[in-house]
Scaffold this motif. Structure first.
Motif, short mmCIF file in Angstrom:
data_model
loop_
_atom_site.label_atom_id
_atom_site.label_comp_id
_atom_site.label_asym_id
_atom_site.label_seq_id
_atom_site.Cartn_x
_atom_site.Cartn_y
_atom_site.Cartn_z
N ALA A 98 0.86 -1.18 0.00
CA ALA A 98 0.00 0.00 0.00
C ALA A 98 0.90 1.23 0.00
N MET A 99 0.48 2.27 -0.71
CA MET A 99 1.33 3.43 -0.92
C MET A 99 0.67 4.73 -0.52
N TYR A 100 1.48 5.68 0.00
CA TYR A 100 0.98 7.04 0.23
C TYR A 100 0.65 7.72 -1.10
N SER A 101 1.45 7.44 -2.10
CA SER A 101 1.29 8.11 -3.38
C SER A 101 1.74 7.18 -4.49
N CYS A 102 1.11 7.30 -5.65
CA CYS A 102 1.56 6.55 -6.82
C CYS A 102 2.52 7.37 -7.67
N GLU A 103 2.66 8.66 -7.35
CA GLU A 103 3.50 9.51 -8.18
C GLU A 103 4.98 9.12 -8.07
N TYR A 104 5.40 8.80 -6.85
CA TYR A 104 6.78 8.37 -6.63
C TYR A 104 6.74 6.96 -6.07
N MET A 105 7.16 6.01 -6.86
CA MET A 105 7.10 4.60 -6.46
C MET A 105 8.37 4.22 -5.73
N SER A 106 8.50 4.76 -4.54
CA SER A 106 9.66 4.49 -3.70
C SER A 106 9.26 3.58 -2.55
N PRO A 107 10.10 2.61 -2.20
CA PRO A 107 9.80 1.76 -1.03
C PRO A 107 9.62 2.57 0.25
N ALA A 108 10.23 3.76 0.28
CA ALA A 108 10.12 4.62 1.46
C ALA A 108 8.70 5.15 1.65
N LEU A 109 7.88 5.08 0.59
CA LEU A 109 6.51 5.58 0.66
C LEU A 109 5.51 4.44 0.91
N ASN A 110 6.02 3.28 1.34
CA ASN A 110 5.17 2.18 1.77
C ASN A 110 4.32 2.65 2.93
N PHE A 111 3.00 2.61 2.77
CA PHE A 111 2.09 3.11 3.81
C PHE A 111 2.31 2.38 5.13
N TYR A 112 2.60 1.10 5.06
CA TYR A 112 2.85 0.29 6.26
C TYR A 112 4.34 0.02 6.33
N GLN A 113 5.07 1.02 6.74
CA GLN A 113 6.52 0.95 6.75
C GLN A 113 7.01 -0.28 7.49
N GLY A 114 7.99 -0.95 6.88
CA GLY A 114 8.61 -2.11 7.50
C GLY A 114 7.90 -3.40 7.22
N TYR A 115 6.70 -3.33 6.60
CA TYR A 115 5.99 -4.57 6.31
C TYR A 115 6.04 -4.87 4.82
N TRP A 116 6.49 -6.07 4.49
CA TRP A 116 6.47 -6.58 3.13
C TRP A 116 6.03 -8.04 3.17
N GLY A 117 5.31 -8.45 2.16
CA GLY A 117 4.95 -9.85 2.04
C GLY A 117 6.16 -10.68 1.64
N LYS A 118 5.95 -11.95 1.39
CA LYS A 118 7.07 -12.84 1.04
C LYS A 118 7.47 -12.69 -0.42
N GLY A 119 6.59 -12.13 -1.22
CA GLY A 119 6.89 -11.93 -2.63
C GLY A 119 6.68 -13.19 -3.45
N THR A 120 6.77 -13.04 -4.77
CA THR A 120 6.69 -14.17 -5.68
C THR A 120 7.81 -14.04 -6.71
N LEU A 121 8.51 -15.14 -6.95
CA LEU A 121 9.70 -15.11 -7.80
C LEU A 121 9.32 -15.27 -9.28
N VAL A 122 9.81 -14.36 -10.09
CA VAL A 122 9.66 -14.43 -11.54
C VAL A 122 11.04 -14.64 -12.14
N THR A 123 11.18 -15.70 -12.91
CA THR A 123 12.45 -16.00 -13.57
C THR A 123 12.21 -16.07 -15.07
N VAL A 124 12.90 -15.20 -15.80
CA VAL A 124 12.76 -15.17 -17.25
C VAL A 124 14.06 -15.70 -17.85
N SER A 125 13.98 -16.88 -18.41
CA SER A 125 15.19 -17.53 -18.92
C SER A 125 14.82 -18.58 -19.95
N SER A 126 15.72 -18.76 -20.91
CA SER A 126 15.51 -19.82 -21.91
C SER A 126 16.24 -21.08 -21.48
#
Length: 126
Positions: A98-126
């Motif tokens: 969640a973000m304070y603003s979409c204008e600057y997509m910086s991790p520092a503008l994470n509305f819930y500072q310090g919280y991140w999910g586990k993420g999902t890995l994308v691998t692009v390879s032949s």
């Protein structure tokens, strides 16, 4: 309880497509801007795309413009990232936040500072 669960990643060949999903809970989803970030090995986390709470506007990093499309379904508390024409340099772990603003997509503008999910890995390879 605040939670972001990213899914949909995997191994794909260059030029291929993937659709990521971010399921959120624990806050009033429809009132928040939501962004996708990614972090490649040895690199800093970077903003990829953002969609405002009202879905009236979106923002994209120059590196993904014309290839990625962000959307949201407020009824399902979910944001999607449709990725096409994938390149090896798109390889990364993808996160949403969640973000304070979409204008600057910086991790520092994470509305819930310090919280991140586990993420999902994308691998692009032949």
């Amino acid at each position: 309880q605040l939670q972001f669960v990213e899914s949909g990643g995997g191994l794909v060949q260059p030029g291929g497509s993937l659709r990521l999903a971010c399921a959120a809970s624990g806050f009033t989803f429809e009132h928040h801007n939501i962004a996708w970030f990614r972090q490649a090995p040895g690199k800093e986390r970077e903003g990829v795309s953002c969609i405002r709470s009202s879905s009236t506007s979106t923002n994209y990093a120059d590196s993904v413009k014309g290839r990625f499309t962000i959307s949201r379904d407020n009824a399902k508390n979910t944001v999607y990232l449709q990725m096409s024409s994938l390149k090896p340099e798109d390889t990364a772990v993808y996160y949403c936040a969640a973000m304070y603003s979409c204008e600057y997509m910086s991790p520092a503008l994470n509305f819930y500072q310090g919280y991140w999910g586990k993420g999902t890995l994308v691998t692009v390879s032949s």
